[in-house]
Design a protein around this motif. Structure first.
Motif, PDB file in Angstrom:
ATOM      1  N   UNK A 102       8.853  98.522  58.389  1.00 35.28           N
ATOM      2  CA  UNK A 102       7.841  99.567  58.330  1.00 35.28           C
ATOM      3  C   UNK A 102       7.335  99.923  59.728  1.00 35.28           C
ATOM      4  N   UNK A 103       7.324  98.941  60.605  1.00 35.44           N
ATOM      5  CA  UNK A 103       6.871  99.216  61.975  1.00 35.44           C
ATOM      6  C   UNK A 103       7.992  99.801  62.832  1.00 35.44           C
ATOM      7  N   UNK A 106       9.927 104.044  61.916  1.00 38.53           N
ATOM      8  CA  UNK A 106       9.343 105.312  62.406  1.00 38.53           C
ATOM      9  C   UNK A 106       9.517 105.494  63.911  1.00 38.53           C
ATOM     10  N   UNK A 109      13.237 106.156  64.694  1.00 35.98           N
ATOM     11  CA  UNK A 109      13.641 107.511  64.317  1.00 35.98           C
ATOM     12  C   UNK A 109      13.360 108.488  65.453  1.00 35.98           C
ATOM     13  N   UNK A 110      12.172 108.371  66.019  1.00 37.81           N
ATOM     14  CA  UNK A 110      11.806 109.271  67.108  1.00 37.81           C
ATOM     15  C   UNK A 110      12.700 109.074  68.316  1.00 37.81           C
ATOM     16  N   UNK A 113      16.353 110.327  67.670  1.00 35.48           N
ATOM     17  CA  UNK A 113      16.402 111.788  67.634  1.00 35.48           C
ATOM     18  C   UNK A 113      16.316 112.385  69.038  1.00 35.48           C
ATOM     19  N   UNK A 130      18.482 101.282  54.454  1.00 36.93           N
ATOM     20  CA  UNK A 130      18.648 102.452  53.583  1.00 36.93           C
ATOM     21  C   UNK A 130      17.927 103.669  54.153  1.00 36.93           C
ATOM     22  N   UNK A 131      16.724 103.430  54.625  1.00 35.00           N
ATOM     23  CA  UNK A 131      15.975 104.550  55.190  1.00 35.00           C
ATOM     24  C   UNK A 131      16.672 105.070  56.452  1.00 35.00           C
ATOM     25  N   UNK A 134      19.435 107.363  55.541  1.00 30.80           N
ATOM     26  CA  UNK A 134      18.930 108.700  55.195  1.00 30.80           C
ATOM     27  C   UNK A 134      18.567 109.512  56.437  1.00 30.80           C
ATOM     28  N   UNK A 135      18.143 108.808  57.488  1.00 34.76           N
ATOM     29  CA  UNK A 135      17.735 109.507  58.712  1.00 34.76           C
ATOM     30  C   UNK A 135      18.855 109.566  59.740  1.00 34.76           C
ATOM     31  N   UNK A 374      12.412 103.045  48.965  1.00 36.65           N
ATOM     32  CA  UNK A 374      12.941 104.159  49.747  1.00 36.65           C
ATOM     33  C   UNK A 374      12.850 105.450  48.935  1.00 36.65           C
TER      34      UNK A 374
END
Lengths: 392, 299
Positions: A102-103, A106, A109-110, A113, A130-131, A134-135, A374
């Motif tokens: 969870x930490x 996010x 991802x940034x 990207x 899994x997340x 998706x990303x 998810x």
């Protein structure tokens, strides 16, 4: 699951500052000096900003930045995995402590990207993997990329569209734990979380995707984890889950927040990773006890994954190969008390060593509904926040 | 026809340099404002209309779904009210504690002692919120000085941990924000003309009457400014509730942080931020109105 705990090579900028004459500078020189200072400052600022952005990211050739859960988990992996790997391959490993999925996700991802790779390789929990799929976060390996994955349990390999995404690193159990000096008796059932005699005495994991309390509730208090397949079922589970709130003295997101309080007896009991509790007891002689609950521990597992932006895939591959060897897996289990990711027939652990790490075994464990966290992420998070903030 | 050479100033005006220079001078602060304040705010507004992908990242869209979610959620509206309450209590506590302290310091004849007191107050700002929050966490833990003293005085039956709790949060917040209140009040109190207070006293007013009818009205600006400052800072507090509170003590800022850093729902985090920003803006507007009223009274 031992929810994921948590080079960029710092750009070395040359100090281009030229010495500036002091007292004797004339006006013109003084003006030039100011311009030099401004130029130097601007260059330094630019370098600093580049460093902040993580430009370049990852590690250079011959080195590898690996992110694993912090505290004792990282310390033991440094000794049992990274140090012998460095010795064998001469690839330098820089290990970093990370928080749970969870930490991590996010922030990752940034970074990805933006084309950065803060790390080359990390251990990630199943919901995090899994997340990340998706990303489009992860590097995709060919399904036959690794030799030693032949030893790894098939269930611990994560594939997507025919590509290999994650390789099993280890498994772990979430147990009931207590301080043997400050807590009378011991907790043996998850039902203790609902027992009012423990009001404001227990520490519990947060968020839901870390401690999997919805799965425990569905399995132990209701009609099983199938309830979590529907929104009505999820709401029913959370309604039942609200019964644990009065017993909570602490909702922790980082186990380090609970470890010291458990060891001191300030918060005498709660839920925690079995491996961490064993390490606390063995290496720090803390009066703590981990108990495999009657209804089964919660079994989690990690995967080795690489961000797709890393350029260090060859070194990452070598480390995954090394970590997947049976002798490496067994060594980690003996020291860290996690569950080996390899199939049983390849393990040299004796019954005692196995029991120390896995208690009654994975057959008795509760396997979380990873997809729930998810696919129904927003609903679960909303209900979880209502639960812990409002006590509903 | 004059044969006089134009002065430098006339030359600049004739060559139309000044008007252009004027725009150049104005354009710098305008550019800074646009780049560092307006643009990020606009980006925040734009992101708040994006769509979060369940179990993934967000994607550009134009939807008010996040705002609908906020105003339909008891949790987030409740946290907004709770956050306002915490900020209000912190502000009131800082004012009650800070005004006598600021008044005392401002009344000292010795400039040296005034500086000493102010330096002590300011020195607490040298440490970050995080360090000060952890310091209070230690002070309020079961085997530490506060519970031990409270127990020996009979306030507590036995030394128990006072953290995490609502009380610990308020204590921590008052400690952190008190310097801002004291410094603002001090400046305001120092500006009060001593002769007015002296006139009040010479006309027979008791000290309390002088304070109520002269000093207090004349420091209204400082009270409003200090209160607004502390209130707005308190609304955005993130670290203290995380360290000194349990989830029931979390403020809206913590939930915003969780949306972005834990749940990865950046659009919803942006939405809550916008709503909080609007509330802060409304409070500032009220403050400005009150300050304007003060000026009209003064005039």
């Amino acid at each position: 699951m031992n929810e994921m705990r948590e080079s960029s090579e710092k750009d070395r900028h040359q100090d281009s500052t030229e010495s500036i004459r002091g007292d004797t500078v004339g006006e013109a020189d003084s003006w030039r000096s100011r311009r030099q200072i401004l130029a130097t400052t601007a260059a330094g600022t630019g370098t600093a900003l580049a460093g902040c952005s993580g430009a370049g990211g990852g590690s250079g050739p011959g080195s590898l930045t690996v992110s694993v859960f912090g505290g004792a988990f990282k310390d033991i992996l440094d000794e049992t995995l990274f140090a012998p790997f460095e010795e064998e391959t001469e690839i330098t490993v820089q290990s970093e402590a990370q928080g749970g999925a969870a930490d991590v996700i996010p922030n990752l991802e940034g970074a990805v990207r933006n084309g950065n790779a803060p790390v080359d390789l990390l251990i990630m929990t199943v919901p995090g993997v899994l997340r990340g799929i998706n990303s489009d976060l992860w590097h995709r390996w060919a399904s036959d990329e690794f030799e030693n994955t032949q030893f790894i349990e098939d269930d611990l390999m994560t594939h997507d569209d025919g590509d290999l995404i994650g390789v099993g690193s280890m498994g772990w159990f979430i147990n009931l734990v207590h301080n043997t000096e400050e807590f009378g008796g011991s907790l043996t059932s998850w039902n203790s979380l609902w027992d009012s005699q423990y009001e404001e005495q227990l520490a519990m994991m947060s968020p839901a995707v870390t401690g999997f309390l919805p799965d425990i509730t569905a399995e132990v208090r209701l009609n099983g984890q199938d309830l979590l397949d529907t929104e009505d079922g999820i709401r029913e589970v959370f309604e039942e889950l609200s019964g644990i709130v009065p017993q909570s003295a602490l909702w922790y997101t980082n186990e380090a927040n609970f470890q010291s309080r458990l060891a001191s007896g300030e918060i005498p009991a709660g839920m925690l990773y079995h491996d961490i509790t064993r390490v606390l007891r063995v290496s720090q002689d803390a009066p703590v006890q981990s108990t495999f609950p009657d209804e089964g521990s919660v079994l989690g597992s990690g995967r080795w994954v690489s961000p797709r932006t890393t350029e260090n895939t060859e070194a990452a591959k070598q480390l995954i190969e090394y970590a997947s060897r049976p002798e490496t897996q067994d060594r980690i289990t003996r020291e860290l008390f996690t569950f080996p990711a390899i199939e049983e027939q390849h393990s040299s652990l004796n019954d005692e060593e196995y029991a120390r790490a896995a208690g009654p075994g994975i057959e008795e464990a509760i396997i979380p509904s990873f997809e729930l966290y998810v696919e129904q992420e927003q609903l679960v998070n909303q209900l979880w926040n209502e639960l812990i903030v409002q006590g509903q | 026809m004059s044969t006089e050479e134009p002065t430098l100033g006339e030359s600049i005006i004739e060559n139309d340099i000044w008007p252009r220079t004027k725009y150049l001078i104005v354009s710098y602060p305008a550019a800074v404002l646009a780049l560092f304040f307006v643009l990020p705010l606009l980006l925040l507004v734009v992101v708040s209309t994006f769509e979060n992908i369940e179990g993934g990242f967000f994607q550009p869209a134009f939807t008010f779904e996040n705002y609908v979610r906020f105003f339909g959620s008891d949790l987030f509206q409740g946290r907004m009210i709770y956050t306002l309450q915490v900020a209000g209590l912190t502000t009131a506590s800082c004012l009650v504690i800070g005004y006598p302290l600021a008044y005392y310091i401002a009344s000292l004849d010795s400039e040296l002692w005034r500086r000493v007191y102010l330096s002590i107050i300011i020195s607490s700002l040298f440490l970050t919120f995080i360090i000060r929050a952890f310091a209070w966490q230690v002070l309020l833990s079961s085997d530490s000085i506060v519970p031990t003293v409270a127990s020996s005085l009979g306030i507590l039956q036995e030394p128990v941990a006072l953290v995490p709790s609502y009380m610990a949060l308020i204590v921590g917040m008052v400690y952190v924000f008190l310097p801002f209140m004291v410094l603002t009040l001090y400046t305001s109190i120092r500006e009060v003309d001593d002769s007015l207070q002296e006139a009040s006293r010479s006309l027979g007013a008791m000290p309390l009457t002088t304070f109520r009818n002269v000093t207090l009205p004349l420091t209204k600006g400082g009270i409003v400014s200090g209160s607004m400052l502390v209130f707005v800072l308190s609304l955005g507090v993130y670290v203290l509730p995380r360290i000194l509170g349990n989830p029931p003590q979390w403020t809206l800022a913590v939930l915003i942080g969780n949306q972005v850093g834990v749940e990865g729902n950046i659009p919803y985090g942006a939405t809550i931020s916008i709503v909080l920003l609007l509330v802060v803006g409304a409070i500032l507007a009220v403050g400005w109105y009150l300050l304007g009223g003060e000026r009209r009274v003064s005039i």
